[in-house]
Design a protein around this motif. Structure first.
Motif, PDB file in Angstrom:
ATOM      1  N   TYR A  69       0.939  -1.197   0.016  1.00  0.00           N
ATOM      2  CA  TYR A  69      -0.146   0.154  -0.021  1.00  0.00           C
ATOM      3  C   TYR A  69       0.882   1.256   0.032  1.00  0.00           C
ATOM      4  N   TYR A  72       2.618   1.320  -3.850  1.00  0.00           N
ATOM      5  CA  TYR A  72       1.913   1.475  -5.048  1.00  0.00           C
ATOM      6  C   TYR A  72       0.431   1.733  -4.770  1.00  0.00           C
ATOM      7  N   PRO A  74      -0.552   4.591  -3.478  1.00  0.00           N
ATOM      8  CA  PRO A  74      -1.007   6.026  -3.874  1.00  0.00           C
ATOM      9  C   PRO A  74      -1.365   5.959  -5.575  1.00  0.00           C
ATOM     10  N   TYR A  77      -4.779   3.977  -6.152  1.00  0.00           N
ATOM     11  CA  TYR A  77      -6.001   4.787  -5.472  1.00  0.00           C
ATOM     12  C   TYR A  77      -6.322   5.844  -6.132  1.00  0.00           C
ATOM     13  N   ALA A  78      -5.234   6.657  -6.690  1.00  0.00           N
ATOM     14  CA  ALA A  78      -5.537   7.881  -7.522  1.00  0.00           C
ATOM     15  C   ALA A  78      -6.288   7.519  -8.929  1.00  0.00           C
ATOM     16  N   GLN A  98       7.569   4.449 -12.394  1.00  0.00           N
ATOM     17  CA  GLN A  98       7.762   5.017 -10.883  1.00  0.00           C
ATOM     18  C   GLN A  98       8.962   4.497 -10.297  1.00  0.00           C
TER      19      GLN A  98
END
Length: 534
Positions: A69, A72, A74, A77-78, A98
């Protein structure tokens, strides 16, 4: 000198571009890069129908979902909350990019600050970015990739504490360094339980510093405890513990799920490790290390850096991890930037006029380094199981263009386990079944509530795959059956059989390294195909 520096800088940016290129390639190095990351998260965040591995589904989970969490979550969930229409393949590319950006910034910054002079810094950065491990592996979503960044960050902090203690020059910001070191150790251990192996020897310098500054032990402790408590709580709740249960017995260890502890318990059992492969204790030193560093290992043989913090970290990891009987090459990924900082080029160069022996050996080694890393970058970054993800993406696209109620059966043979999250099928619409020599005898049962089925036959014998497809054709005649296998395997096994197929899709840049037969030139043919059983 200026021209040489400019030439090096130009080469650096070419290699940097290659890092981004390989990040967007489709190679598939090891199942864990999917099954210990997005196979888990996309099920929870996007409600994809996935094949969650035992580490996250057993009663004693052995992997931290809190770290996933953190790393990865952020981005995922975006994408979810902004309702962005990204395919699974696009999500995969974004997270790989990323990793590349994160690794580029952290690795170069740490090497620049670790090494004392400009030539040393150029050498460290140059060899690190030349390595096929950096170019390819570090962009993949391995826990080992994240471990690499955390290891070199911790080595930098430890080295700064060491220099401060040795020079007696106090830095008022060291309390923040200790807080960050504690946090890195915590996250690193929850990410991979092997992380402490990289800092056992270098940590002696932390002990020396804290012995002289005992009050600052508190900073290290608070830096470690805060993320540790947070990760334990996130893991415990994510894996089924309730806040009420935790609050009713907060001092009872059974109220929590501590994934690194579960991982240690699991891996301390020899019979558990034997399921994943038992290796001789010399595997890391005599097999994996040469595979990772190639000719560069010769730059370490006469190194004068053996007292440096990067060398001690590298030696610490090799010694500790060699005690564990399960030894995979990727476990040594974090040593690459450490080893490159310790390459001793002076042993293979000569400033004496007319003395060409050393410089000749140096040129041979450098050219060998380039050839070795270029070859492995292409092999592992492009061809290695390179068709698996594009094939899954093809099924994903076909599924959303066809009738959702239409039943499809995928049979995968002689490929790595297909990560089903790439299909993007909604939860409870896909049943994934793995059949090997043991489970074939036990049989299988299809869940009638599902509309799609995926069979992973791994490397089953040829007669078993033939019998299996014949049985499917006879019993599942209302479903469309697809065989996904390397082109070389299909041509060898199915061309002269009574079963009829129609090739619906193919991908050239795929190489099955597990079933090569050098006596049969056809087995060396690259490519992966999807064949509809007629």
């Amino acid at each position: 000198m200026a021209g040489a520096y400019l030439s090096w800088r130009q080469f650096y940016f070419v290699l940097l571009g290659l890092r981004f290129y390989f990040a967007l390639s489709n190679s598939y190095i090891h199942p864990d890069e999917h099954f210990q990351t997005l196979e888990v998260l996309t099920n929870r965040i996007f409600n994809y129908s996935t094949n969650v591995p035992w580490e996250f589904s057993s009663k004693d989970p052995a992997r931290s979902i809190g770290v996933l969490y953190l790393l990865y979550g952020p981005v995922l969930y975006a994408i979810k909350f902004l309702n962005l229409d990204f395919s699974p393949l696009q999500i995969w590319y974004i997270l790989r990019l990323q990793n590349v950006i994160l690794g580029w910034i952290i690795t170069d910054m740490c090497i620049y600050r670790l090494l004392p002079t400009k030539p040393e810094r150029i050498k460290g950065v140059y060899f690190t970015i030349c390595s096929f491990v950096t170019l390819v592996h570090q962009s993949h979503l391995f826990s080992n990739s994240i471990e690499t960044y955390l290891v070199i960050l911790s080595v930098l902090i430890i080295n700064n504490l060491r220099l401060s203690n040795e020079t007696k020059e106090e830095d008022e910001n060291h309390h923040w360094s200790l807080i960050w070191l504690g946090a890195i150790i915590s996250v690193g251990t929850f990410n991979r339980v092997t992380f402490p192996a990289f800092i056992i020897l270098p940590f002696w310098f932390v002990f020396q510093y804290l012995w002289s500054h005992k009050i600052k032990t508190f900073h290290l402790a608070i830096g470690f405890l805060l993320p540790t408590i947070s990760l334990i709580l996130v893991d415990s709740i994510s894996f089924g513990k309730s806040l009420k249960e935790i609050a009713s017995a907060p001092l009872n260890i059974n109220s929590y799920i501590i994934t690194p502890l579960n991982n240690l318990v699991y891996n301390s059992n020899y019979s558990n490790l034997s399921q994943h492969g038992i290796h001789p204790y010399y595997t890391h030193i005599l097999v994996n290390l040469p595979q990772i560093l190639g000719p560069g290992i010769l730059f370490l043989l006469k190194t004068s850096y053996w007292k440096t913090t990067p060398f001690l970290s590298m030696a610490s990891a090799i010694l500790v991890l060699s005690v564990i009987p399960h030894q995979e090459l990727r476990f040594l990924m974090p040593i690459v930037p450490l080893a490159c900082c310790c390459f001793d080029l002076y042993s293979f160069s000569s400033k004496k006029e007319g003395d060409t022996k050393k410089s000749t050996w140096g040129s041979i080694l450098m050219n060998s380094w380039y050839i070795f890393n270029a070859s492995f970058a292409i092999l592992m970054g492009v061809f290695h199981q390179g068709g698996v993800i594009p094939a899954l993406d093809h099924f994903h696209a076909e599924n959303f263009q066809s009738d959702p109620s239409h039943n499809t059966i995928q049979v995968w043979w002689r490929t790595y386990s297909p990560p089903t999250w790439i299909l993007g099928y909604k939860e409870n619409t896909l049943q994934a079944i793995t059949l090997n020599d043991e489970t074939f005898a036990e049989g299988y049962t299809l869940d009638s509530s599902k509309t799609n089925y995926l069979f992973d036959l791994m490397g089953s014998d040829e007669d078993k795959i033939l019998n299996f497809l014949t049985e499917l054709k006879a019993t599942q005649n209302t479903s469309t059956i697809y065989l996904v296998t390397p082109v070389a395997s299909f041509n060898k096994v199915f061309k002269n059989e009574s079963l009829a197929f129609n090739e619906t899709w193919s991908y050239t840049y795929h190489l099955d390294m597990d079933h090569l037969d050098f006596s049969d030139i056809e087995s060396l043919r690259p490519g992966l195909g999807i064949y509809e059983l007629l």
